[in-house]
Design an enzyme around this catalytic site. Structure first.
Site, PDB file in Angstrom:
ATOM      1  N   SER A 126      10.635   6.193  15.802  1.00  0.00           N
ATOM      2  CA  SER A 126       9.395   5.783  16.472  1.00  0.00           C
ATOM      3  C   SER A 126       9.712   5.523  17.940  1.00  0.00           C
ATOM      4  O   SER A 126      10.016   4.407  18.321  1.00  0.00           O
ATOM      5  CB  SER A 126       8.868   4.502  15.822  1.00  0.00           C
ATOM      6  OG  SER A 126       8.469   4.783  14.507  1.00  0.00           O
ATOM      7  N   CYS A 141       0.755  -1.761  16.174  1.00  0.00           N
ATOM      8  CA  CYS A 141       0.826  -1.575  14.715  1.00  0.00           C
ATOM      9  C   CYS A 141       0.219  -2.763  13.990  1.00  0.00           C
ATOM     10  O   CYS A 141       0.594  -3.910  14.250  1.00  0.00           O
ATOM     11  CB  CYS A 141       2.274  -1.384  14.287  1.00  0.00           C
ATOM     12  SG  CYS A 141       2.487  -1.338  12.496  1.00  0.00           S
ATOM     13  N   CYS A 166       5.612  -4.511  16.730  1.00  0.00           N
ATOM     14  CA  CYS A 166       5.177  -3.455  17.640  1.00  0.00           C
ATOM     15  C   CYS A 166       3.703  -3.693  17.958  1.00  0.00           C
ATOM     16  O   CYS A 166       2.899  -3.953  17.059  1.00  0.00           O
ATOM     17  CB  CYS A 166       5.398  -2.085  17.005  1.00  0.00           C
ATOM     18  SG  CYS A 166       7.125  -1.848  16.536  1.00  0.00           S
ATOM     19  N   GLY A 186       6.576  -1.853   6.745  1.00  0.00           N
ATOM     20  CA  GLY A 186       7.944  -2.354   6.819  1.00  0.00           C
ATOM     21  C   GLY A 186       8.908  -1.490   7.602  1.00  0.00           C
ATOM     22  O   GLY A 186       8.635  -0.321   7.883  1.00  0.00           O
ATOM     23  N   GLU A 187      10.028  -2.093   7.964  1.00  0.00           N
ATOM     24  CA  GLU A 187      11.110  -1.389   8.649  1.00  0.00           C
ATOM     25  C   GLU A 187      12.185  -1.103   7.595  1.00  0.00           C
ATOM     26  O   GLU A 187      12.924  -2.003   7.183  1.00  0.00           O
ATOM     27  CB  GLU A 187      11.654  -2.264   9.792  1.00  0.00           C
ATOM     28  CG  GLU A 187      12.945  -1.780  10.415  1.00  0.00           C
ATOM     29  CD  GLU A 187      12.977  -0.291  10.756  1.00  0.00           C
ATOM     30  OE1 GLU A 187      12.144   0.173  11.550  1.00  0.00           O
ATOM     31  OE2 GLU A 187      13.844   0.425  10.201  1.00  0.00           O
ATOM     32  N   ASN A 195      -4.260   5.117  15.733  1.00  0.00           N
ATOM     33  CA  ASN A 195      -5.289   4.711  14.777  1.00  0.00           C
ATOM     34  C   ASN A 195      -5.677   3.268  15.047  1.00  0.00           C
ATOM     35  O   ASN A 195      -4.854   2.373  14.864  1.00  0.00           O
ATOM     36  CB  ASN A 195      -4.765   4.849  13.352  1.00  0.00           C
ATOM     37  CG  ASN A 195      -4.591   6.303  12.971  1.00  0.00           C
ATOM     38  OD1 ASN A 195      -5.523   7.092  13.068  1.00  0.00           O
ATOM     39  ND2 ASN A 195      -3.380   6.681  12.599  1.00  0.00           N
ATOM     40  N   CYS A 208       3.552   8.583   1.155  1.00  0.00           N
ATOM     41  CA  CYS A 208       4.020   7.641   2.171  1.00  0.00           C
ATOM     42  C   CYS A 208       4.200   6.284   1.491  1.00  0.00           C
ATOM     43  O   CYS A 208       3.234   5.700   1.003  1.00  0.00           O
ATOM     44  CB  CYS A 208       2.979   7.574   3.282  1.00  0.00           C
ATOM     45  SG  CYS A 208       3.358   6.345   4.530  1.00  0.00           S
ATOM     46  N   SER A 251      11.563   6.674   8.470  1.00  0.00           N
ATOM     47  CA  SER A 251      11.134   6.418   9.852  1.00  0.00           C
ATOM     48  C   SER A 251      11.598   5.026  10.264  1.00  0.00           C
ATOM     49  O   SER A 251      11.377   4.052   9.550  1.00  0.00           O
ATOM     50  CB  SER A 251       9.607   6.513   9.936  1.00  0.00           C
ATOM     51  OG  SER A 251       9.166   6.125  11.219  1.00  0.00           O
ATOM     52  N   GLU A 273       0.818  -1.201   0.000  1.00  0.00           N
ATOM     53  CA  GLU A 273       0.000   0.000   0.000  1.00  0.00           C
ATOM     54  C   GLU A 273       0.859   1.261   0.000  1.00  0.00           C
ATOM     55  O   GLU A 273       1.928   1.289   0.588  1.00  0.00           O
ATOM     56  CB  GLU A 273      -0.936  -0.012   1.205  1.00  0.00           C
ATOM     57  CG  GLU A 273      -1.982  -1.103   1.035  1.00  0.00           C
ATOM     58  CD  GLU A 273      -2.949  -1.213   2.197  1.00  0.00           C
ATOM     59  OE1 GLU A 273      -4.150  -1.297   1.931  1.00  0.00           O
ATOM     60  OE2 GLU A 273      -2.514  -1.215   3.346  1.00  0.00           O
ATOM     61  N   CYS A 304       6.213  -6.894   7.963  1.00  0.00           N
ATOM     62  CA  CYS A 304       7.316  -6.408   8.803  1.00  0.00           C
ATOM     63  C   CYS A 304       7.747  -7.543   9.716  1.00  0.00           C
ATOM     64  O   CYS A 304       6.913  -8.296  10.201  1.00  0.00           O
ATOM     65  CB  CYS A 304       6.834  -5.211   9.635  1.00  0.00           C
ATOM     66  SG  CYS A 304       8.161  -4.387  10.537  1.00  0.00           S
ATOM     67  N   HIS A 313       7.790   6.519  21.079  1.00  0.00           N
ATOM     68  CA  HIS A 313       6.544   6.015  21.681  1.00  0.00           C
ATOM     69  C   HIS A 313       6.561   5.766  23.180  1.00  0.00           C
ATOM     70  O   HIS A 313       5.501   5.535  23.773  1.00  0.00           O
ATOM     71  CB  HIS A 313       6.065   4.737  20.978  1.00  0.00           C
ATOM     72  CG  HIS A 313       5.913   4.876  19.501  1.00  0.00           C
ATOM     73  ND1 HIS A 313       5.359   5.982  18.901  1.00  0.00           N
ATOM     74  CD2 HIS A 313       6.258   4.053  18.479  1.00  0.00           C
ATOM     75  CE1 HIS A 313       5.359   5.827  17.590  1.00  0.00           C
ATOM     76  NE2 HIS A 313       5.914   4.679  17.303  1.00  0.00           N
ATOM     77  N   CYS A 350      -1.549   6.113   9.703  1.00  0.00           N
ATOM     78  CA  CYS A 350      -0.375   5.399  10.227  1.00  0.00           C
ATOM     79  C   CYS A 350      -0.775   4.095  10.890  1.00  0.00           C
ATOM     80  O   CYS A 350      -1.661   4.067  11.726  1.00  0.00           O
ATOM     81  CB  CYS A 350       0.322   6.213  11.311  1.00  0.00           C
ATOM     82  SG  CYS A 350       0.807   7.831  10.830  1.00  0.00           S
TER      83      CYS A 350
END
Ligand code: SAH
Ligand code: SF4
Length: 377
Positions: free
Chosen positions: A238, A127, A124, A184-185, A315, A113, A216, A100, A120, A240, A358
Site C-alpha cells: 500500500s 481507511c 491510515c 487488519g494488517e 471509496n 478478500c 497486502s 467481514e 487494525c 499511496h 477496499c
C-alpha cells in the site's frame, strides 16, 4: 444473539494439529498420520460439515470426534449481494466479535478478500478500518474459516450447488484467488496468517497456490523478507504516496519505515522476478496525491522493481476526510502509468453499494449493529 460456546472446530488445523487432537481421543500413535490425513481430506477437499459422512473412518471414532469437536465455520450475521455480484459476509466469531469477508466474481475467476485482524492498530487516514481500534488478531482457524464459509455459500466444493447461483463465474473453481486485503494488517499477525496460508496453498487440500494468494501490507518492513521466506505468496504494497512527507500523513507507519526502506525490502523480496511481480497499490485521493507529477514520480520510483501498479479509486465512508479523484484525473494519471509499460492499472471498485469495497469494511458492521439495535428496540 450470543453464540453458545460450542465445541472446538477442527477447521483451520493442519495435519499435525489434527494428529494432536486424535491423540487426545486415545487414537494409537501409529494411526495418527493416516487418520489425520483422512480427516484433512474430508475437511479441505470435500468441505464436509458432519463427521457422520466420513465413511472411511470407523464409526466409533466418528462418534468420538463428534462428541468432542465440530467442523463449524464462523456464523453468518448477514450476507449481502451487490448489483455487480460481489458478496459480503458479516461473520460472528466464537467470542461474538465480528469480521467481514468479500467475494468478487469475475469472468473465469473469483477472488476472496479475507480479514486478518479485528480492526487494525494502524491509522491510515483514508481507511475506515483504521478508525476502529484493534480488538484482536484472528486465529489461523478463523482465517481459514472465512474461506470454508465462502466455499459453502457459493457451492465451491466438489458436487456442491450454490444457494444463489447468480453472478458466479463458470468453471470448476469459483474461488481461484485469495487476497489478504480485508480488515487488519496481516504482517502484524504473522504466524497465524502464515499457518493459514500454508493450509490454503496445500496442493492436497484447498489448493489455491501461493501464486494466487496475495498479502497486502502497509509496509511492515522487517517482516517483508521473513514473509517471503516463510510464506512466499505474492505481495502487494500500500504505497499511496511518492514523497515521505505525504506518506507520513496517509500511512503513518511510514514514519517508522520510510519509502526508501520499504522499496529496498521490495527489491530484496525472495523470488521477485518479471513473472512474480510486486503490486503497488495507490489510492486516488482528489487533490492530494493524484497529480500528473505524482504519476511521473511513481513510475520513476518503481523503475527497477518488477512491479504492477494498481490505482484504487478512493471509496468514501461516512465522515471520511477525502474525496475520490475525478475520473478524468484518474485517466490522466493512468495514462502516465500506462505509457511507462504498466497494463490496466485501475482497479474497478466492486460492491460499493454494499460497502464491500477496499477500505469500507467497518461501516457495514456498524450499520448492521445500528439496525440490529433498531430491530430489537
Ligand atoms: N492493512 C493492509 C491490507 C488491508 S487494506 C494494507 O493496508 O495493505 C487493502 C487495501 O485497501 C490497501 O491498499 C488499503 O490502503 C486500501 N484502502 C484502504 N482504505 C481505502 C479506501 N477508503 N478506499 C480505497 N482503498 C482503500
Ligand atoms: Fe490498517 Fe491497512 Fe487500513 Fe492502514 S489501510 S488502517 S494498515 S487496514
Amino acid at each position: 444473539m450470543a453464540v453458545a460456546p460450542g465445541k472446538e472446530s477442527l477447521v483451520g488445523l493442519g495435519r499435525n494439529g489434527l494428529a494432536e487432537k486424535l491423540a487426545t481421543l486415545g487414537v494409537p500413535e501409529r494411526q495418527h498420520r493416516m487418520r489425520a490425513s483422512q480427516l484433512w481430506s474430508w475437511i479441505y477437499v470435500r468441505g464436509v460439515t458432519d463427521f457422520a459422512v466420513m465413511t472411511d473412518i470407523a464409526k466409533e471414532l466418528r462418534g468420538q470426534l463428534a462428541e468432542h469437536f465440530s467442523l463449524a465455520r464462523p456464523d453468518i450475521v448477514t450476507e449481502q449481494v451487490s448489483v455487480d455480484g460481489t458478496r459480503k459476509w458479516l461473520l460472528r466469531l466464537n467470542d461474538n466479535k465480528e469480521i467481514e469477508t468479500v467475494y468478487i466474481p469475475e469472468e473465469g475467476r473469483g477472488t476472496l478478500c479475507i480479514s486478518s485482524q479485528i480492526g487494525c492498530t494502524l491509522t491510515c487516514s483514508f481507511c475506515h478500518t483504521g478508525t476502529q481500534r484493534l480488538v484482536r488478531n484472528l486465529t489461523a482457524s478463523e482465517i481459514i474459516g472465512q474461506i470454508m464459509l465462502a466455499r459453502d455459500r457459493i457451492g465451491d466444493w466438489p458436487g456442491a450447488v450454490p444457494d444463489d447461483p447468480s453472478g458466479l463465474p463458470q468453471g470448476e473453481r469459483k474461488i481461484t484467488n485469495v487476497v489478504l486485503m480485508g480488515m487488519g494488517e496481516p504482517l502484524y499477525n504473522f504466524d497465524n496468517v502464515r499457518d493459514a496460508c500454508a493450509i490454503v496453498a496445500d496442493g492436497e487440500g484447498l489448493s489455491i497456490s501461493k501464486r494466487r494468494i496475495t498479502l497486502s501490507t502497509s509496509g511492515i518492513v522487517p517482516e517483508i523478507p521473513r514473509w517471503g521466506e516463510e510464506a512466499g505468496t505474492m505481495l502487494a504494497i500500500s504505497l499511496h504516496a511518492v514523497r515521505d512527507e505525504l506518506r507520513d500523513e496517509l500511512v503513518p507507519i511510514n514514519k517508522k519505515w520510510p519509502i526508501k526502506d520499504l522499496l529496498d525490502a521490495c527489491r530484496a523480496y525472495p523470488g521477485l522476478s518479471n513473472a512474480k511481480r510486486i503490486t503497488f497499490e495507490y489510492v486516488m485521493l482528489k487533490g492530494i496525491n493524484d497529480g500528473v507529477e505524482d504519476a511521473k514520480a511513481l513510475v520513476r520510483l518503481l523503475a527497477k522493481i518488477p512491479a504492477k501498479i494498481n490505482l484504487i479509486p478512493f471509496n468514501p465512508w461516512p465522515g471520511s476526510p477525502y474525496e475520490c479523484s475525478d475520473w478524468e484525473q484518474i485517466e490522466k494519471f493512468a495514462e502516465v502509468v500506462n505509457r511507462a509499460g504498466y497494463a490496466s492499472p485501475v482497479r474497478s471498485p466492486r460492491g460499493r453499494d454494499i460497502m464491500a469495497a477496499c477500505g469500507q469494511l467497518k461501516s457495514a458492521s456498524i450499520k448492521q449493529r445500528a439496525s440490529a439495535r433498531l430491530a430489537s428496540a
